[in-house]
Write an enzyme that holds these catalytic residues in place. Sequence first.
Site, PDB file in Angstrom:
ATOM      1  CG  ASP A 246      -9.311   2.298  -0.031  1.00 25.90           C
ATOM      2  OD1 ASP A 246      -8.862   1.167  -0.300  1.00 25.90           O
ATOM      3  OD2 ASP A 246      -8.655   3.160   0.581  1.00 25.90           O
TER       4      ASP A 246
ATOM      5  CG  ASP B 245      -2.208   0.762   1.018  1.00 26.42           C
ATOM      6  OD1 ASP B 245      -2.304   1.536   0.039  1.00 26.42           O
ATOM      7  OD2 ASP B 245      -3.133   0.599   1.839  1.00 26.42           O
TER       8      ASP B 245
END
Length: 733
Positions: free
Chosen positions: A544, A474
């Site tokens: 997301d 990430d």
Amino acid sequence: MIKFNEKNKTFRLDTPSSTYCITVADKGYISHSYYGPKIGQDDVSYLTRQFEYFMSKGEVFREKLSLLDFLPQEMPTDGMGDFRESALAVSSDKGNNGIELMYKDYKIFDGAKTLPGLPSVFGDKAETLEIICQDTVLQTQVHLIYTVFEDLDAIIRSTRIVNQGQNPIYIKKALSAAFDIDSEDFDVITLHGSWARERHIDRHPLHMGKQGVVSNRGETSHQEHPFIALVDHNTDENSGKVYAMNFIYSGNFVADVQKSQFDSVRLVMGINPENFCWKLKAGQTFDTPQAVLVFSDKGLNGMSHTFHDLYRDHLIRSPYKNKMRPILINNWEATYFDFNTEKLLDIAREASKDGIEMLVMDDGWFGKRNSDNNSLGDWFVNEEKLKGGLKYLVQEVNKLGMKFGIWFEPEMISPDSDLYRAHPDWAIQIPGRVPGMSRQQLVLDITRKEVEDYAYGCVSKILHSANIEYVKWDMNRQLSDIGSLSLPADQIGEFYHRYVLALYRMQERLVSEFPNLLLENCSGGGARFDPGMFYFSPQIWCSDDTDAFERLSIQEGTALIYPLSTMGAHVSVCPNHACGRVTPFKTRGYVALSGTFGYELDITKLNQEERSLIPHQVELYKKYSDLVRNGDYWRIASYSQNKEYDCWMSLSKDKSKALVTFVQVLNHPNYKTRFIKIHGLDENKKYRISFPDENQEDWPSIEMSGLTIKNAGIPVKRESGDFQAKLIYIEAL
């Protein structure tokens, strides 16, 4: 595929359906003469229109500026008289701006060219053209590199700059591709968004001047995307001309289209020149990343098929690229930071009962990480949370027959961390300024070897400590406050590009040391969803936002360029954590099915109705995964255009079977059955059409020809309620 005609000084690059021509113009300028549908073996050098300008026989010709400001060029340069958008700008060590490229030589060879330190296409049945140009004043060579695959309507371009002089030069702009075409009634298509709503399609008429997309955030970004296309006004999914460009790079970019005073159109793509300046010392070379040019005369679906096949077959290297991906369950939206070993095992035990194959432990397992304001950089296991340690947890998960995956954010550092207290200078910062933070974190200066080695070493050590088979990598903030303690003042402009090169080195080390690892890249969702990342990871977390409705637009824009197999897509709970919307669990499963498929929830808290659907969704994924992963993607209808329903298809290469996903987004009273017209099937074949997930009495199978399906359509009865979805399976008899 690639030929050079010595008589008219024209290079010709042929793909199955397109032709691209480059002409060495008078005085040696490298001009662009044609790009579009395939043409005959004729001399097309006249298309440069250079004959319209009188040129004297002397060294200096009368209308040089008029010529250069009109001539269609392959690598337009700054400072010499072409006042349109340039692709290359260089200054000498004396500060003089200007570079003029003249033809010197060429090479044609088999295969693709590997770029040092950069993702590169690969594969057989390819040819590469290298046109060598030179500027004798700067003593600099510029190599224009083109790769063509015999079965794809794509041209891959890059540029190599070589300083052959004794003094340094300063590259202020080094784009990877440019070409000029005559203006038509074009629309411009780009992709825009924000966090949790990435890559929405934007289409508007081309106007005079410059328009395009750009990122200066240190990554490709949520907000804009390294893709641009010109299409005819009447181009739709299945017909019309498309000229498209995409960038194989994971940092700052620019993609512009400019309509000039003469109604010509120039497209350019490459590294964003803002805050970029590369000092090229004597004897050094600089390679630009590859840009992909695609032409389609079969509409947007034709363009998508070319991009998808190129990336699946010639860019993704992972051993997983042709394999069914394990169905995972990620604990992020299930627990956030509030978990321990027993909680994770509870989720794993229940998930294993329903056929879920991997548990992924997300953020919160390291340092003192109980919120997002500390511990990044302290990559040691928090054994207060994980009693018995990481190895014990992984072993217990493996005993359930499940794989184990883990989340990292290796490029980041928290001010509240042991690492920062020991090495505050390792954070990117401008001396004397207080650096800005985002998500209470700073960014490590991985351009420094000791920092890169530390960050990578932490990841490697954890992966060696247990049987970890998946990594989610990430990056939750953009780059700012750009300063460097290791670069001299006249090389600070190299920082952004050096950062990307360091990232690529780290990921290359990872996939080399752990060749069987499944790597999924991520950046706060989809801010690093770009072809550069495909070189290291076969899938990228798409967004997301896992809400099924929001995902329709996100996945439509993403699939415009990228294969469905690359899109991380999960089923999550409702009300959705990102937007609060409630959609049927069944619909959430269908939308996620057109991706890597997994779950982002606490399975122990699902009600019985939803829980009972998981084994069936797992079964559907395993049944249709090969078709979704390897088939051709066809966009059938777009909710963003019709405001009622969405529809797309995965069609096998031999056109023998297809899976169609239909989503009725909004319902209205007194509407009748829809007839969904589907292109792409074999018009001469007979097909059986079934609704595999429905009551067969209410939704019986029907048979019809591919021609009838295309022109008359498949009947899909309207159902009561919003966000209702159907799977339609089509199989040749």
